[in-house]
Design a protein around this motif. Structure first.
Motif, PDB file in Angstrom:
ATOM      1  N   THR A  45       0.843  -1.191   0.000  1.00  0.00           N
ATOM      2  CA  THR A  45       0.000   0.000   0.000  1.00  0.00           C
ATOM      3  C   THR A  45       0.883   1.248   0.000  1.00  0.00           C
ATOM      4  OG1 THR A  45      -0.056   0.208   2.410  1.00  0.00           O
ATOM      5  CG2 THR A  45      -1.711  -1.231   1.384  1.00  0.00           C
ATOM      6  N   PRO A  46       0.313   2.408  -0.331  1.00  0.00           N
ATOM      7  CA  PRO A  46       1.100   3.646  -0.246  1.00  0.00           C
ATOM      8  C   PRO A  46       1.669   3.885   1.153  1.00  0.00           C
ATOM      9  CG  PRO A  46      -0.891   4.033  -1.508  1.00  0.00           C
ATOM     10  CD  PRO A  46      -1.017   2.653  -0.929  1.00  0.00           C
ATOM     11  N   ARG A  47       0.880   3.568   2.182  1.00  0.00           N
ATOM     12  CA  ARG A  47       1.398   3.756   3.547  1.00  0.00           C
ATOM     13  C   ARG A  47       2.607   2.862   3.782  1.00  0.00           C
ATOM     14  NH1 ARG A  47      -1.674   2.739   9.391  1.00  0.00           N
ATOM     15  NH2 ARG A  47       0.186   3.167  10.658  1.00  0.00           N
ATOM     16  N   GLU A  48       2.544   1.611   3.355  1.00  0.00           N
ATOM     17  CA  GLU A  48       3.659   0.690   3.570  1.00  0.00           C
ATOM     18  C   GLU A  48       4.920   1.161   2.858  1.00  0.00           C
ATOM     19  OE1 GLU A  48       1.107  -3.446   4.208  1.00  0.00           O
ATOM     20  OE2 GLU A  48       1.744  -2.839   2.192  1.00  0.00           O
ATOM     21  N   VAL A  49       4.762   1.680   1.639  1.00  0.00           N
ATOM     22  CA  VAL A  49       5.931   2.172   0.916  1.00  0.00           C
ATOM     23  C   VAL A  49       6.499   3.402   1.611  1.00  0.00           C
ATOM     24  CG1 VAL A  49       6.768   3.141  -1.256  1.00  0.00           C
ATOM     25  CG2 VAL A  49       5.186   1.212  -1.288  1.00  0.00           C
ATOM     26  N   LEU A  50       5.634   4.322   2.017  1.00  0.00           N
ATOM     27  CA  LEU A  50       6.107   5.525   2.702  1.00  0.00           C
ATOM     28  C   LEU A  50       6.808   5.167   4.010  1.00  0.00           C
ATOM     29  CD1 LEU A  50       3.077   7.899   2.085  1.00  0.00           C
ATOM     30  CD2 LEU A  50       5.415   8.285   1.284  1.00  0.00           C
ATOM     31  N   ASP A  51       6.258   4.210   4.753  1.00  0.00           N
ATOM     32  CA  ASP A  51       6.853   3.821   6.034  1.00  0.00           C
ATOM     33  C   ASP A  51       8.180   3.087   5.865  1.00  0.00           C
ATOM     34  OD1 ASP A  51       4.920   4.997   7.556  1.00  0.00           O
ATOM     35  OD2 ASP A  51       3.774   3.175   7.908  1.00  0.00           O
ATOM     36  N   SER A  52       8.450   2.597   4.653  1.00  0.00           N
ATOM     37  CA  SER A  52       9.720   1.914   4.412  1.00  0.00           C
ATOM     38  C   SER A  52      10.855   2.884   4.105  1.00  0.00           C
ATOM     39  CB  SER A  52       9.576   0.928   3.249  1.00  0.00           C
ATOM     40  OG  SER A  52       9.468   1.610   2.002  1.00  0.00           O
ATOM     41  N   LEU A  53      10.522   4.163   3.935  1.00  0.00           N
ATOM     42  CA  LEU A  53      11.514   5.172   3.581  1.00  0.00           C
ATOM     43  C   LEU A  53      12.083   5.826   4.830  1.00  0.00           C
ATOM     44  CD1 LEU A  53       9.511   6.942   0.712  1.00  0.00           C
ATOM     45  CD2 LEU A  53      11.208   5.114   0.479  1.00  0.00           C
ATOM     46  N   PRO A  54      13.272   6.402   4.742  1.00  0.00           N
ATOM     47  CA  PRO A  54      13.792   7.187   5.865  1.00  0.00           C
ATOM     48  C   PRO A  54      12.796   8.272   6.257  1.00  0.00           C
ATOM     49  CG  PRO A  54      15.495   6.832   4.225  1.00  0.00           C
ATOM     50  CD  PRO A  54      14.220   6.333   3.615  1.00  0.00           C
ATOM     51  N   GLY A  55      12.612   8.476   7.528  1.00  0.00           N
ATOM     52  CA  GLY A  55      11.573   9.368   8.022  1.00  0.00           C
ATOM     53  C   GLY A  55      11.668  10.797   7.538  1.00  0.00           C
ATOM     54  N   ASP A  56      12.885  11.280   7.258  1.00  0.00           N
ATOM     55  CA  ASP A  56      13.042  12.679   6.858  1.00  0.00           C
ATOM     56  C   ASP A  56      13.185  12.840   5.343  1.00  0.00           C
ATOM     57  OD1 ASP A  56      15.475  11.457   6.628  1.00  0.00           O
ATOM     58  OD2 ASP A  56      16.629  13.105   7.536  1.00  0.00           O
ATOM     59  N   GLU A  57      12.946  11.775   4.587  1.00  0.00           N
ATOM     60  CA  GLU A  57      13.135  11.844   3.140  1.00  0.00           C
ATOM     61  C   GLU A  57      11.857  12.324   2.451  1.00  0.00           C
ATOM     62  OE1 GLU A  57      14.135   8.885  -0.622  1.00  0.00           O
ATOM     63  OE2 GLU A  57      14.716   8.329   1.403  1.00  0.00           O
ATOM     64  N   PRO A  58      11.913  13.421   1.709  1.00  0.00           N
ATOM     65  CA  PRO A  58      10.725  13.889   0.994  1.00  0.00           C
ATOM     66  C   PRO A  58      10.262  12.858  -0.024  1.00  0.00           C
ATOM     67  CG  PRO A  58      12.457  15.560   1.020  1.00  0.00           C
ATOM     68  CD  PRO A  58      13.083  14.281   1.480  1.00  0.00           C
ATOM     69  N   SER A  83       0.679   7.446   7.372  1.00  0.00           N
ATOM     70  CA  SER A  83       2.114   7.154   7.415  1.00  0.00           C
ATOM     71  C   SER A  83       2.804   8.107   8.378  1.00  0.00           C
ATOM     72  CB  SER A  83       2.726   7.284   6.019  1.00  0.00           C
ATOM     73  OG  SER A  83       2.914   8.644   5.676  1.00  0.00           O
ATOM     74  N   ARG A  84       4.082   7.842   8.646  1.00  0.00           N
ATOM     75  CA  ARG A  84       4.834   8.713   9.548  1.00  0.00           C
ATOM     76  C   ARG A  84       5.517   9.849   8.806  1.00  0.00           C
ATOM     77  NH1 ARG A  84      10.159   6.794   9.057  1.00  0.00           N
ATOM     78  NH2 ARG A  84      10.321   4.704   8.155  1.00  0.00           N
ATOM     79  N   HIS A  85       5.234   9.960   7.512  1.00  0.00           N
ATOM     80  CA  HIS A  85       5.859  11.014   6.709  1.00  0.00           C
ATOM     81  C   HIS A  85       5.047  12.302   6.753  1.00  0.00           C
ATOM     82  CE1 HIS A  85       8.874   8.358   5.149  1.00  0.00           C
ATOM     83  NE2 HIS A  85       9.327   9.290   4.357  1.00  0.00           N
ATOM     84  N   ARG A  86       5.747  13.399   6.772  1.00  0.00           N
ATOM     85  CA  ARG A  86       5.088  14.695   6.729  1.00  0.00           C
ATOM     86  C   ARG A  86       5.578  15.529   5.545  1.00  0.00           C
ATOM     87  NH1 ARG A  86       2.318  12.109   8.866  1.00  0.00           N
ATOM     88  NH2 ARG A  86       1.427  12.178  10.958  1.00  0.00           N
TER      89      ARG A  86
END
Length: 231
Positions: A45-58, A83-86
């Motif tokens: 899912t999009p959330r899973e992909v986003l959560d697999s990235l470094p937290g501060d990576e745009p 996700s934990r991305h902002r």
């Protein structure tokens, strides 16, 4: 900077492979890896992909949908919010725009369409009023390219169905009936177009070079936190 292409998802292996190949071709165009996510049927899912990235990576998310329906308005933003991305920007969907209409017209021409054929634009369908408006606008744009009226029909949600529209067009005009596929990838809905009784059926938009250019442009033009998504 991470790039994510979000598609609907399908149980048909050929459709999944088509989305993967499309992402690979876009990756080559933007010279950056493009990850793939799905909002339905399969993962990640999009959330899973986003959560697999470094937290501060745009991250830039391109919704690979052809109208602004529920998945674009609700599903994709919900995955981003969960996700934990902002530092994420979600671009507009792939349609309606002249680029997707030109690709659809190319696919129709490749299938054997000729001037004088009755043309039906076949979309998956939607119950979302905004998306329905997008589809009507797209059909009008295709009419302008073909020089004749294009009827809108649906493979899943909405009326008329593609099969009913094909039967009605043949009865009214007596001409060959061509179906222009307004689907991104092969799958159940494209199979329904092939079984609609039309004389010719265009392929899905898929890996057409025009789609690669359009998606690459979405990624390049996006901005995250005031920065261009692609340097």
């Amino acid at each position: 900077m991470s790039y994510i292409l979000v598609a609907h998802g399908t149980r048909k292996a050929g459709g999944v492979n088509m989305i993967g190949e499309l992402a690979q071709r876009v990756s080559a165009a933007v010279e950056r890896e493009v990850r793939v996510a799905f909002v339905d049927v399969l993962g990640p899912t999009p959330r899973e992909v986003l959560d697999s990235l470094p937290g501060d990576e745009p991250a830039v998310v391109v919704p690979a949908f052809l109208a602004g329906g529920y998945h674009v308005r609700v599903d994709v933003p919900a995955h981003v919010a969960a996700s934990r991305h902002r530092r994420v920007v979600v671009t507009p969907p792939l349609g309606p725009c002249q680029g997707t209409v030109r690709v659809m017209a190319d696919r129709l021409y490749e299938s054997g369409w000729r001037t004088g054929d009755s043309v039906i634009m076949a979309a998956a369908g939607t119950s979302d009023p905004g998306a329905a408006s997008d589809l009507r606008r797209t059909a009008a744009m295709l009419s302008a390219l073909t020089g004749d009226r294009v009827e809108l029909a649906f493979a899943a949600t909405g009326a008329p169905t593609v099969a009913d529209a094909v039967e009605d067009a043949r009865r009214r005009s007596g001409r060959r009936v061509a179906v222009a596929s307004y689907l991104l990838a092969d799958g159940l809905f494209q199979d329904r177009l092939r079984g609609s009784g039309a004389d010719i059926v265009g392929d899905p938009l898929g890996i057409h070079p025009g789609m690669v250019r359009l998606i690459a442009s979405r990624f390049r033009r996006a901005r995250v936190g005031g920065m261009r998504a692609a340097a």
